[in-house]
Enzyme design. Structure first.
Site, mmCIF file in Angstrom:
data_model
loop_
_atom_site.group_PDB
_atom_site.id
_atom_site.type_symbol
_atom_site.label_atom_id
_atom_site.label_comp_id
_atom_site.label_asym_id
_atom_site.label_seq_id
_atom_site.Cartn_x
_atom_site.Cartn_y
_atom_site.Cartn_z
ATOM 1 C CG ASN A 113 72.978 36.471 19.689
ATOM 2 O OD1 ASN A 113 72.603 35.846 20.686
ATOM 3 N ND2 ASN A 113 73.605 35.886 18.689
ATOM 4 C CB CYS A 216 62.558 24.425 7.979
ATOM 5 S SG CYS A 216 61.085 23.960 7.113
HETATM 6 P P1 ATP Z 1 62.340 29.075 12.877
HETATM 7 O O1 ATP Z 1 63.706 28.947 13.475
HETATM 8 O O2 ATP Z 1 61.437 27.922 13.217
HETATM 9 O O3 ATP Z 1 62.322 29.443 11.442
HETATM 10 P P2 ATP Z 1 62.089 31.360 14.605
HETATM 11 O O4 ATP Z 1 63.552 31.593 14.499
HETATM 12 O O5 ATP Z 1 61.169 32.532 14.479
HETATM 13 O O6 ATP Z 1 61.617 30.317 13.539
HETATM 14 P P3 ATP Z 1 60.703 30.651 17.054
HETATM 15 O O7 ATP Z 1 60.757 29.392 17.834
HETATM 16 O O8 ATP Z 1 59.389 31.040 16.461
HETATM 17 O O9 ATP Z 1 61.832 30.572 15.969
HETATM 18 O O10 ATP Z 1 61.160 31.846 17.983
HETATM 19 C C1 ATP Z 1 62.356 31.883 18.685
HETATM 20 C C2 ATP Z 1 62.789 33.335 18.720
HETATM 21 O O11 ATP Z 1 63.916 33.455 19.591
HETATM 22 C C3 ATP Z 1 63.209 33.849 17.351
HETATM 23 O O12 ATP Z 1 62.505 35.032 17.054
HETATM 24 C C4 ATP Z 1 64.704 34.097 17.509
HETATM 25 O O13 ATP Z 1 65.153 35.204 16.760
HETATM 26 C C5 ATP Z 1 64.832 34.345 19.013
HETATM 27 N N1 ATP Z 1 66.180 34.034 19.507
HETATM 28 C C6 ATP Z 1 66.812 32.852 19.442
HETATM 29 N N2 ATP Z 1 68.061 32.942 19.956
HETATM 30 C C7 ATP Z 1 68.203 34.226 20.384
HETATM 31 C C8 ATP Z 1 69.276 34.944 21.005
HETATM 32 N N3 ATP Z 1 70.438 34.354 21.287
HETATM 33 N N4 ATP Z 1 69.100 36.254 21.289
HETATM 34 C C9 ATP Z 1 67.926 36.872 20.992
HETATM 35 N N5 ATP Z 1 66.879 36.240 20.416
HETATM 36 C C10 ATP Z 1 67.007 34.940 20.099
#
Ligand code: ATP
Ligand code: ZN
Length: 305
Positions: A113, A216
């Site tokens: 993260n 969602c």
């Molecule tokens: P949803 O939230 O719509 O269910 P998602 O979490 O896969 O789906 P996306 O928009 O498809 O969202 O992708 C964003 C990606 O960014 C995700 O895989 C999420 O895990 C990643 N992400 C978000 N915040 C962080 C962070 N702080 N560090 C690393 N990865 C991150």
């Protein structure tokens, strides 16, 4: 004749010949330079995973992938991940697929993260690592692509890139899944992510209240695919220097709060955004000062051309 048929077959079976044709057609000067470039992708979700696949198929030299999440069945309305990968980390699942598609790409994945202290430190040191191209100036990557879905993570990318003087591109898809944006950010030269707050901040609505438990956001593979395509097209233009991204044409980009790409009307607005001299980010202000010092010489060089 038979001979002609065979030569056509040889050309078609090599994916590189189609990419090298970009050079023959005068679109790029030297396509093979693509192998020298490193791109970091933060967020391997709906947009980031597709961007990673496109760059892999284009023969990028090295990809750094960051995500903390696992593949879920709920992700199957997007592109890239497959049902048998459910439960794997997105970084592992992506590395598996990408190395199968093109084993020549150097893949480095980080399951972390970026908004935690430890995660941010690892993120920064991985961007600094120059082992891929030891003689490269600046950081160890050529570009950072932000494909995350939340404000905190975007601010963390902004912080890292301002500190490292690292060019990056931001991307996003709206909650209703029908519009999106991409934005090029060059520290000191264009607005940083903290220079111009996005709509959720400007209107005083906390993003966390927008993301309510159990509610969602909508998502469409089409919009995510379009945004990933725009993002990687701009990446190729920037790295291989063709089309309308030159060091001078700084402000490609459309920002979320101005409504970027809108699929309902196929509306593609673009604009430039200058840095804010009152930006709250200290590293941004330092980069702005540095840029003002080099700008007169750069403008003169462009006029002289
Ligand atoms: P949803 O939230 O719509 O269910 P998602 O979490 O896969 O789906 P996306 O928009 O498809 O969202 O992708 C964003 C990606 O960014 C995700 O895989 C999420 O895990 C990643 N992400 C978000 N915040 C962080 C962070 N702080 N560090 C690393 N990865 C991150
Ligand atoms: Zn700023």
């Amino acid at each position: 004749t038979k001979v002609q048929d065979m030569s056509a077959e040889v050309v078609d079976s090599n994916p590189y010949s189609r990419l090298m044709a970009l050079q023959r057609m005068g679109i790029v000067d030297n396509y093979e330079r693509i192998r020298d470039f490193s791109v970091a992708i933060v967020g391997i979700g709906g947009v980031g995973s597709v961007a990673a696949e496109m760059l892999t198929r284009c023969g990028i030299g090295r990809l750094l992938l960051y995500d903390y999440d696992k593949v879920e069945l709920a992700n199957m309305n997007r592109l890239f991940f497959r049902p048998e990968q459910v439960g794997m980390t997105k970084t592992d699942a992506a590395s598996q697929t990408l190395s199968d598609i093109n084993p020549d790409v150097v893949l480095e994945s980080f399951t972390l993260n970026i908004t935690t202290v430890q995660g941010f430190e690892t993120f920064m040191s991985s961007l600094r690592n120059k082992s891929f191209r030891p003689n490269k100036e600046g950081s160890g990557v050529d570009l950072v692509l932000s494909c995350v879905d939340n404000y905190e993570a975007r601010m963390a990318v902004n912080q890292a890139c301002n500190e490292l003087n690292q060019t990056w591109m931001e991307s996003g898809v709206s909650e209703d899944a029908v519009s999106g944006h991409i934005q090029l950010l060059i520290p000191g030269e264009t607005a940083c992510f903290a220079c111009a707050p996005p709509l959720v901040v400007a209107s005083g609505v906390d993003e966390r209240t927008l993301k309510r438990e159990g509610v969602c956001a909508a998502s469409l593979p089409t919009t995510m695919g379009v945004v990933a395509g725009l993002l990687v097209q701009n990446t190729l233009k920037l790295l291989l220097q063709f089309g309308q991204v030159s060091p001078y044409l700084i402000g490609f980009g459309f920002n979320a709060w101005l409504q970027g790409y809108n699929s309902l009307k196929d509306f593609f607005p673009t604009m430039e955004m200058r840095p804010n001299p009152q930006c709250s980010n200290a590293a941004c202000l330092e980069r702005q000062k540095e840029y003002l010092l080099v700008k007169p010489a750069r403008d003169a060089a462009i006029i002289a051309k």
